[in-house]
Design a protein around this motif. Structure first.
Motif, PDB file in Angstrom:
ATOM      1  N   LYS A 134       0.822  -1.206   0.000  1.00  0.00           N
ATOM      2  CA  LYS A 134       0.000   0.000   0.000  1.00  0.00           C
ATOM      3  C   LYS A 134       0.861   1.263   0.000  1.00  0.00           C
ATOM      4  O   LYS A 134       0.475   2.284  -0.567  1.00  0.00           O
ATOM      5  CB  LYS A 134      -0.953  -0.021   1.187  1.00  0.00           C
ATOM      6  N   PRO A 143      -5.320   5.323  -6.128  1.00  0.00           N
ATOM      7  CA  PRO A 143      -6.322   5.509  -5.078  1.00  0.00           C
ATOM      8  C   PRO A 143      -6.656   4.184  -4.394  1.00  0.00           C
ATOM      9  O   PRO A 143      -6.759   3.146  -5.054  1.00  0.00           O
ATOM     10  CB  PRO A 143      -7.532   6.062  -5.836  1.00  0.00           C
ATOM     11  N   GLN A 144      -6.808   4.215  -3.085  1.00  0.00           N
ATOM     12  CA  GLN A 144      -7.127   3.016  -2.332  1.00  0.00           C
ATOM     13  C   GLN A 144      -7.956   3.370  -1.100  1.00  0.00           C
ATOM     14  O   GLN A 144      -8.113   4.545  -0.766  1.00  0.00           O
ATOM     15  CB  GLN A 144      -5.846   2.273  -1.934  1.00  0.00           C
ATOM     16  N   VAL A 145      -8.491   2.367  -0.422  1.00  0.00           N
ATOM     17  CA  VAL A 145      -9.307   2.625   0.768  1.00  0.00           C
ATOM     18  C   VAL A 145      -8.414   3.130   1.894  1.00  0.00           C
ATOM     19  O   VAL A 145      -7.203   2.898   1.905  1.00  0.00           O
ATOM     20  CB  VAL A 145     -10.046   1.352   1.224  1.00  0.00           C
ATOM     21  N   LYS A 146      -9.016   3.811   2.857  1.00  0.00           N
ATOM     22  CA  LYS A 146      -8.269   4.242   4.034  1.00  0.00           C
ATOM     23  C   LYS A 146      -7.824   3.021   4.836  1.00  0.00           C
ATOM     24  O   LYS A 146      -8.534   2.008   4.889  1.00  0.00           O
ATOM     25  CB  LYS A 146      -9.134   5.149   4.913  1.00  0.00           C
ATOM     26  N   LYS A 279      -4.433   1.080 -14.348  1.00  0.00           N
ATOM     27  CA  LYS A 279      -4.011   1.051 -12.950  1.00  0.00           C
ATOM     28  C   LYS A 279      -3.353  -0.281 -12.590  1.00  0.00           C
ATOM     29  O   LYS A 279      -2.448  -0.335 -11.755  1.00  0.00           O
ATOM     30  CB  LYS A 279      -5.199   1.343 -12.033  1.00  0.00           C
ATOM     31  N   PHE A 297      -9.307  -4.938  -7.609  1.00  0.00           N
ATOM     32  CA  PHE A 297      -9.838  -3.586  -7.453  1.00  0.00           C
ATOM     33  C   PHE A 297     -11.245  -3.616  -6.862  1.00  0.00           C
ATOM     34  O   PHE A 297     -11.944  -4.630  -6.932  1.00  0.00           O
ATOM     35  CB  PHE A 297      -9.913  -2.873  -8.810  1.00  0.00           C
ATOM     36  N   GLU A 305     -16.010   5.344  -8.973  1.00  0.00           N
ATOM     37  CA  GLU A 305     -14.666   5.365  -8.390  1.00  0.00           C
ATOM     38  C   GLU A 305     -14.023   3.989  -8.477  1.00  0.00           C
ATOM     39  O   GLU A 305     -14.677   2.962  -8.278  1.00  0.00           O
ATOM     40  CB  GLU A 305     -14.762   5.814  -6.932  1.00  0.00           C
ATOM     41  N   LEU A 307     -10.865   1.817  -6.867  1.00  0.00           N
ATOM     42  CA  LEU A 307      -9.885   1.757  -5.784  1.00  0.00           C
ATOM     43  C   LEU A 307      -9.089   0.467  -5.900  1.00  0.00           C
ATOM     44  O   LEU A 307      -9.670  -0.611  -6.064  1.00  0.00           O
ATOM     45  CB  LEU A 307     -10.586   1.804  -4.423  1.00  0.00           C
ATOM     46  N   ASN A 309      -7.148  -2.678  -4.541  1.00  0.00           N
ATOM     47  CA  ASN A 309      -7.162  -3.464  -3.314  1.00  0.00           C
ATOM     48  C   ASN A 309      -5.788  -4.072  -3.055  1.00  0.00           C
ATOM     49  O   ASN A 309      -5.134  -3.744  -2.071  1.00  0.00           O
ATOM     50  CB  ASN A 309      -8.241  -4.556  -3.410  1.00  0.00           C
TER      51      ASN A 309
END
Length: 351
Positions: A134, A143-146, A279, A297, A305, A307, A309
């Motif tokens: 990450k 872009p990725q999750v928090k 991506k 993803f 969107e 993101l 993974n």
């Protein structure tokens, strides 16, 4: 021309031992196909769960039967490799999980100075460690999750600090989220949590698997995957989608026939397909992967969107595995795929 002797390396010291055997059987069948049989000689090498390397008849028995076996060995000979290792022209490791796709076996094969399929030490280690992965993705602007990275020491060392740690996670991420060991594959040790009680239990459990733990925010999204093939100029496959009835894509769902449905190609807007493919190639480069990888993803349909993974630098080759199916639907058959992976390994070694 003589056949290239391919050392098919499977089994291993991880919880994915049995899956590795199934993947090896798939690869062996592909190498034995008519278009490959005149080019390659398969030499199986089976690493038992206790670490002993087996070649010859024992390895072939496991490969043929698909059943793990343990043959007692002398501990003094634990790290003495079978003499057949000296005959190998190229290694095809299909060892999933720790001690197989985390850079450890790749380091050994690098020391042997014999070409091998897949990523090297850096790509494998970065792709395996979710925190390092990450970090590399963030650096590449993907872009990725928090998420929040933790250590076992933070969870176990001071009971007084643990409640504050949980408070911080709740304030930063909010429910639901996933707690994961940083260095295990195939959803081993992962838990989806929706309450403080579940969070505490999940953190404690994850810490038994790894000294590094990651907590990721949950997201309502479709789970899609893209396969990558190549070295310095990789190519992306069509996109596939996974649907399932379980709470999340856990180990049982992943490897049990009928537990999940794969849709290839996924029904997505063309613009989303192109973004995912781009991506996936960015992620492949970000971790310095080589040969092959599957990139996963989240597609948030409500907003469009995308993101990232995770990346898997040594994906499964079982009958339910997405990686070979994605390439089959892109126009590359299983036998042709393994042939290309071997050629890519030779190319990378020569460079």
């Amino acid at each position: 021309m003589s056949k290239l002797r391919v050392g098919l390396l499977f089994g291993g010291r991880s919880g994915e031992h049995e899956v590795s055997i199934i993947s090896a059987r798939g690869i062996a069948n592909a190498l034995s196909a008519e278009e490959n049989s005149h080019k390659y000689e398969i030499m199986p090498f089976y690493i038992q769960k206790d670490g002993f390397w087996q070649a010859g008849e024992v390895a072939q028995q496991v490969l043929t039967s698909g059943v793990a076996k343990e043959h007692p060995g002398n501990r003094a000979n634990l790290w003495q490799f079978p003499p057949q290792t000296a005959e190998i022209d190229l290694w095809f490791p299909i060892l999933h999980g720790p001690n197989g796709e985390d850079g450890t076996i790749q380091a050994l094969l690098t020391l042997m100075q014999v070409p091998f399929v897949g990523s090297g030490v850096l790509g494998s280690a970065t792709g395996m460690d979710k925190i390092a992965m990450k970090t590399a993705f963030a650096q590449a602007g993907l872009p990725q999750v928090k998420y929040k990275a933790l250590t076992r020491a933070q969870i176990w060392s001071n009971p007084c600090v643990f409640p504050k740690l949980c408070d911080e996670i709740e304030a930063t991420l909010g429910y639901p989220y996933f707690v994961k060991p940083a260095n295990l594959g195939s959803s081993v040790g992962i838990a989806k949590v929706q309450s403080r009680q579940e969070l505490e239990a999940a953190l404690d459990n994850a810490a038994t698997y790894d000294r590094r733990i990651i907590v990721e925010a949950g997201v309502v999204a479709r789970e899609v995957e893209c396969a990558v093939l190549g070295n310095d100029n990789p190519k992306a496959s069509v996109i596939g989608e996974i649907t399932f009835d379980s709470d999340f894509y856990d180990y049982e769902t992943k490897y049990t026939q009928g537990k999940a449905d794969l849709f290839i190609p996924a029904h997505l807007p063309e613009s989303a397909v192109q973004q995912i493919q781009e991506k996936a190639l960015q992620a492949f480069t970000a971790v310095d992967a080589a040969g092959l990888a599957r990139v996963d993803f989240f597609y948030v349909e409500a907003t469009g969107e995308i993101l990232i993974n995770e990346i898997n630098t040594l994906p499964g080759f079982t009958s339910t595995s997405m990686y070979p199916q994605l390439w089959a639907n892109t126009g590359i058959s299983f036998p042709k795929l393994v042939d290309q992976l071997i050629q890519l390994a030779m190319e990378r070694h020569s460079n």
